[in-house]
Scaffold this motif. Sequence first.
Motif: not given
Length: 573
Positions: A249-254, A355-360, A500-505
Amino acid sequence: MFNVIVSTTKGTKVGEFQCIHSECHVGKDNGQLIQLRGFKVSKHHATLSQNEIGIFVSDNQSRTGLKVNDEKQKEFGPLSLIDKVQIGDYIIRVQSSDPKTITSETYHNEDLSLTDSSIIDSEITQVNELDKQTTLNCEAIASDELIQRIKVRNECRRKVHRELLKLMDLRRVNVSEMSDDELRIQSSKLIEQIIASMTLPDEIEVDSLIKEVLDETIGLGPLESLIADPDVTEIMVNSHDQIFYEKAGNLFLSDISFSDDQAVLGAIERIVTPIGRRIDESSPMVDARLKDGSRVNAVIPPLALKGPCITIRKFMQKRLSCNDLVNFGSMNQPMAAFLEMAVKQKRNIVISGGTGSGKTTLLNVLSNFIPDNERIVTVEDAAELQLYQPNLVSLEARPPNQEGKGAIEIRDLVKNCLRMRPDRVVIGECRGGEALDMLQAMNTGHDGSLTTAHSNSPRDCVSRLEVMVMMAGMDLPILAIREQITSAVNIIVQQSRFSDGSRRVTSICELTGLEGSVVQLSEIFKFQQTGFNTEGKVEGFYTATGTVPEFYEQLQKRGVKIKLDIFDTGGRK
């Protein structure tokens, strides 16, 4: 009480903060007195504390730690004004409001007039300027060395790559007739031969160079390691030298990068060509997929100003079930039991979310509740769904060719799939006029159909469906559209992605009809957020509202065995 002076590592002053308590917290979280930004700063990064001895700094088990005077420290003190505390890209200095503390800790000079603020300001300025100059010099040296190493490595990679293509051309290697494994083995042998005939700099590791050239030749270059990492869920290439990824759930620079823009274009071509898509200046955007079903979006110049961009949303290789979503905390067991019953009893369901919430992902899970003896037709813009039923037909839209002809839109596929004798129609996502055809299908004997839509709440989902129906170009009155929606859609499942990056219904609602001109929604389950824990994670509980859906009452009259205790309001989890 003490003052905290914050500046960037390049010398730009951020501000001054006054701590009136014995402790001052530093970090990214909104609750910190000194709030800093950046990927290198943790939510609760460090603590500044004052006692009778002086001011101390301690690391709160942060991800990147802290440095005092360029040395990594867990705890350090007492601090003086000339001590430099580095957190991420920021420099922090402390100044006690007690004159005795300033004299004993900082200046060690009894003759200094402590009331002369100009002397203190002058001293701070000199220290800042000295640190700024030293930091810039060190950064310049380190940066020059790093840039030089990267240039040498990229040049070696390009040279080996060019020689490999020449060698394969001379040997008349027919790449199209070789499997991926055969091509990788053949290319690896040729790369080893090429490197053996070259003189490489001492700092270049041969095994690493072979892997990089191999990945760039027949794979996706530096993205291969990120794709192979099961914990990475999303990869974002902003330019050839800037790659971000999402983990937990967190973004990092590679720290990896492509050698140049051409290498990024080559990776995009290797993604889109096998599935019949194209990308060029006349068609600079494309939606595609990887072999494992991961979704890919690519944009190239002139639309992308910084260079070619790639966004990859990875899918888990493991076949997920509702129990997995329960274990992840995305829903509770009563919600899972209800959704399973709704799918098996042929309720028409729309999964709503951002977007990115986990619909698919949720659509995949729910689709697998469809019995094996039913015929399913899926319609998608870029194929992502992974269904395992035996009687399955998957349809995928097609973009226009180079002449701008031959495009097959989702709406055309929805119309066509109704002639394919489907028991269920599953549309990956409704974005436009196909919403009208989807509603028509739900209203004409294709019960149990599923789809997703972008919206922020169940009420917004209804409004968005209305807008999408209007996009079909039919001049329908709004009341007729709402009647179509209420008679076609039975359940709306709201999926949300939290900070916090978590996805919930977060909500499950039943459409119960029209009252006047207003669509009536009856909430059955919801997620009630209570706050955040010490780690910044969302806390809350799932609960039923006490409402029993209408179709459960119908099932009960028909003698179907159902569980009504899942709707008890006492159950919190």
